[in-house]
Design a protein around this motif. Structure first.
Motif, short mmCIF file in Angstrom:
data_model
loop_
_atom_site.label_atom_id
_atom_site.label_comp_id
_atom_site.label_asym_id
_atom_site.label_seq_id
_atom_site.Cartn_x
_atom_site.Cartn_y
_atom_site.Cartn_z
N ALA A 49 38.61 40.36 48.67
CA ALA A 49 38.41 39.37 47.60
C ALA A 49 39.56 38.36 47.55
CB ALA A 49 38.30 40.08 46.26
N LEU A 50 40.75 38.79 47.93
CA LEU A 50 41.92 37.92 47.84
C LEU A 50 42.11 37.05 49.08
CD1 LEU A 50 44.41 40.54 46.34
CD2 LEU A 50 43.41 38.58 45.13
N ILE A 51 41.38 37.34 50.13
CA ILE A 51 41.67 36.76 51.44
C ILE A 51 41.43 35.24 51.48
CG2 ILE A 51 39.42 37.01 52.61
CD1 ILE A 51 40.97 38.30 54.93
N HIS A 52 40.53 34.72 50.64
CA HIS A 52 40.29 33.27 50.66
C HIS A 52 40.99 32.54 49.51
CE1 HIS A 52 37.11 34.53 47.85
NE2 HIS A 52 36.99 33.27 47.47
N ASP A 53 41.94 33.23 48.85
CA ASP A 53 42.77 32.61 47.83
C ASP A 53 41.92 32.01 46.70
OD1 ASP A 53 45.24 31.93 46.78
OD2 ASP A 53 45.31 29.98 47.78
N PRO A 54 41.10 32.84 46.04
CA PRO A 54 40.15 32.32 45.05
C PRO A 54 40.82 31.79 43.79
CG PRO A 54 40.21 34.71 44.95
CD PRO A 54 41.04 34.32 46.13
N LYS A 55 40.20 30.79 43.17
CA LYS A 55 40.70 30.25 41.91
C LYS A 55 40.35 31.17 40.74
CE LYS A 55 40.73 25.27 42.82
NZ LYS A 55 40.29 23.96 42.30
N LEU A 56 39.26 31.92 40.91
CA LEU A 56 38.78 32.80 39.84
C LEU A 56 38.47 34.17 40.42
CD1 LEU A 56 37.73 33.20 36.89
CD2 LEU A 56 35.50 32.40 37.71
N LEU A 57 39.06 35.19 39.83
CA LEU A 57 38.85 36.56 40.27
C LEU A 57 38.04 37.28 39.20
CD1 LEU A 57 39.70 38.36 42.68
CD2 LEU A 57 41.75 38.98 41.39
N ILE A 58 36.87 37.80 39.59
CA ILE A 58 35.98 38.51 38.67
C ILE A 58 35.93 39.97 39.08
CG2 ILE A 58 33.64 38.64 37.72
CD1 ILE A 58 34.83 35.99 37.07
N LEU A 59 36.31 40.87 38.18
CA LEU A 59 36.37 42.29 38.51
C LEU A 59 35.61 43.12 37.47
CD1 LEU A 59 39.61 41.01 38.51
CD2 LEU A 59 39.78 42.85 40.14
N ASP A 60 34.85 44.09 37.95
CA ASP A 60 34.10 44.99 37.07
C ASP A 60 34.75 46.37 37.15
OD1 ASP A 60 32.21 46.02 35.37
OD2 ASP A 60 30.49 45.66 36.68
N GLU A 61 35.41 46.79 36.09
CA GLU A 61 36.11 48.08 36.05
C GLU A 61 37.01 48.27 37.29
OE1 GLU A 61 36.24 50.02 33.56
OE2 GLU A 61 34.57 49.41 32.32
N PRO A 62 37.98 47.37 37.50
CA PRO A 62 38.73 47.37 38.76
C PRO A 62 39.66 48.56 38.97
CG PRO A 62 39.70 45.83 37.21
CD PRO A 62 38.41 46.30 36.60
N PHE A 63 40.04 49.25 37.91
CA PHE A 63 41.05 50.31 38.05
C PHE A 63 40.44 51.69 38.31
CE2 PHE A 63 42.85 47.09 35.11
CZ PHE A 63 43.76 46.55 35.99
N GLN A 79 50.13 31.29 39.53
CA GLN A 79 49.90 30.21 40.50
C GLN A 79 48.75 29.30 40.08
OE1 GLN A 79 49.28 32.56 44.02
NE2 GLN A 79 51.41 33.26 44.07
N GLY A 80 48.17 29.54 38.88
CA GLY A 80 47.13 28.65 38.36
C GLY A 80 45.71 29.14 38.50
N ALA A 81 45.54 30.35 39.02
CA ALA A 81 44.20 30.94 39.08
C ALA A 81 43.89 31.63 37.74
CB ALA A 81 44.12 31.94 40.23
N ALA A 82 42.75 32.28 37.65
CA ALA A 82 42.38 33.01 36.44
C ALA A 82 41.70 34.32 36.83
CB ALA A 82 41.45 32.17 35.56
N VAL A 83 41.80 35.30 35.95
CA VAL A 83 41.19 36.61 36.17
C VAL A 83 40.33 36.96 34.96
CG1 VAL A 83 41.63 39.08 36.48
CG2 VAL A 83 43.14 37.41 37.58
N PHE A 84 39.11 37.40 35.23
CA PHE A 84 38.20 37.86 34.18
C PHE A 84 37.70 39.23 34.60
CE2 PHE A 84 33.90 38.11 32.26
CZ PHE A 84 34.21 37.83 30.93
N PHE A 85 37.97 40.26 33.78
CA PHE A 85 37.57 41.59 34.21
C PHE A 85 37.11 42.47 33.04
CE2 PHE A 85 41.91 42.32 32.92
CZ PHE A 85 42.03 43.66 32.58
#
Length: 253
Positions: free
Chosen positions: A159-173, A194-200
């Motif tokens: 998921a991180l390999i293309h340097d996304p602006k928005l990271l969406i995670l469902d129960e990531p832990f 770095q200016g991205a966002a995370v929604f999980f």
């Protein structure tokens, strides 16, 4: 905790406008849900099982169609230009469905090919993230031999390999060992800095309270509370606020 000054001048990485999703039989999974996630936000999405969290997330990433409303990724509609939206985001489901008969490194190169990541960049990122998640020694092994936790780590790296602006995670832990959880939290904070966002989504409310600068609470498909974590909790724990809000909604139902 990430998140700069609230409001002015910050880009909206994710905007959900009046989202409504109904399944066969007339069951409304999400009803008129609206919220926005800005650059720099780590935004927690919490609720009971069946509250509509995964449905919302699948609509955001373009897996599920929906009847009403729209979802914008960095200002682009998922309805109108799903490919451009998907190029800007990364999605990590709660139970990653990977290709068992590829090796870890083959899978990561496959994902990098999809996003057209140049060889030098992909190699650097794979090396960095594989070392961070202690997966380097297993990259040559078939994914079928991986434990659930190792598959989760591989999905995170992909998921991180293309340097996304928005990271969406469902129960990531879920399924990660304590060290991997700490690594993922660190990376989430770094991406936001770095200016991205995370929604999980998460059930682990103390993690959400410590990690997120904003949270939203969903119940039976409806948004019942949202905002800055500090303002929403007001000196209480997020767990207390969650129970109060949910019980209040039940009383008024």
């Amino acid at each position: 905790m990430c998140g700069g000054p609230h409001g002015k001048g910050r880009l909206h990485m994710l905007t959900i406008q009046n989202l409504t999703k109904t399944y066969g039989g007339g069951k409304t999974a999400v009803s008129h849900l609206s919220l926005s996630v800005e650059a720099g936000d780590i935004y927690g999405f919490i609720g009971h099982n069946g509250a509509g969290k995964t449905t919302t997330i699948k609509a955001i990433v373009g897996i599920l169609a929906f009847e009403e409303g729209d979802i914008l990724i960095d200002g682009v509609s998922i309805r109108q230009d799903p490919l451009q939206c998907k190029s800007k985001l990364a999605y990590i489901p709660d139970n990653p469905d990977l290709y068992d008969y590829l090796t870890g490194i083959q899978y990561l190169n496959f994902i990098a090919d999809i996003f057209r990541i140049p060889q030098r960049e992909r190699q650097s990122r794979i090396t960095t993230y594989a070392e961070a998640f202690d997966l380097t020694a297993s990259l040559g092994d078939l994914i079928s031999s991986y434990s659930h936790g190792m598959k989760q780590k591989l999905a995170i790296i992909s998921a991180l390999i293309h340097d996304p602006k928005l990271l969406i995670l469902d129960e990531p832990f879920v399924g990660l060992d304590p060290e991997a959880i700490l690594t993922l939290k660190r990376l989430m904070r770094e991406r936001c800095a770095q200016g991205a966002a995370v929604f999980f989504s998460t059930h682990v409310l103390d993690v959400a309270e410590k990690l997120c600068n904003k949270v939203a609470i969903i119940k039976q498909g409806e948004l019942v509370a949202s905002g800055l974590t500090e303002e929403l909790t007001g000196g209480k724990s997020l767990e207390e606020v969650f129970m109060e809000v949910v019980n209040h909604e039940q009383t008024n139902a």
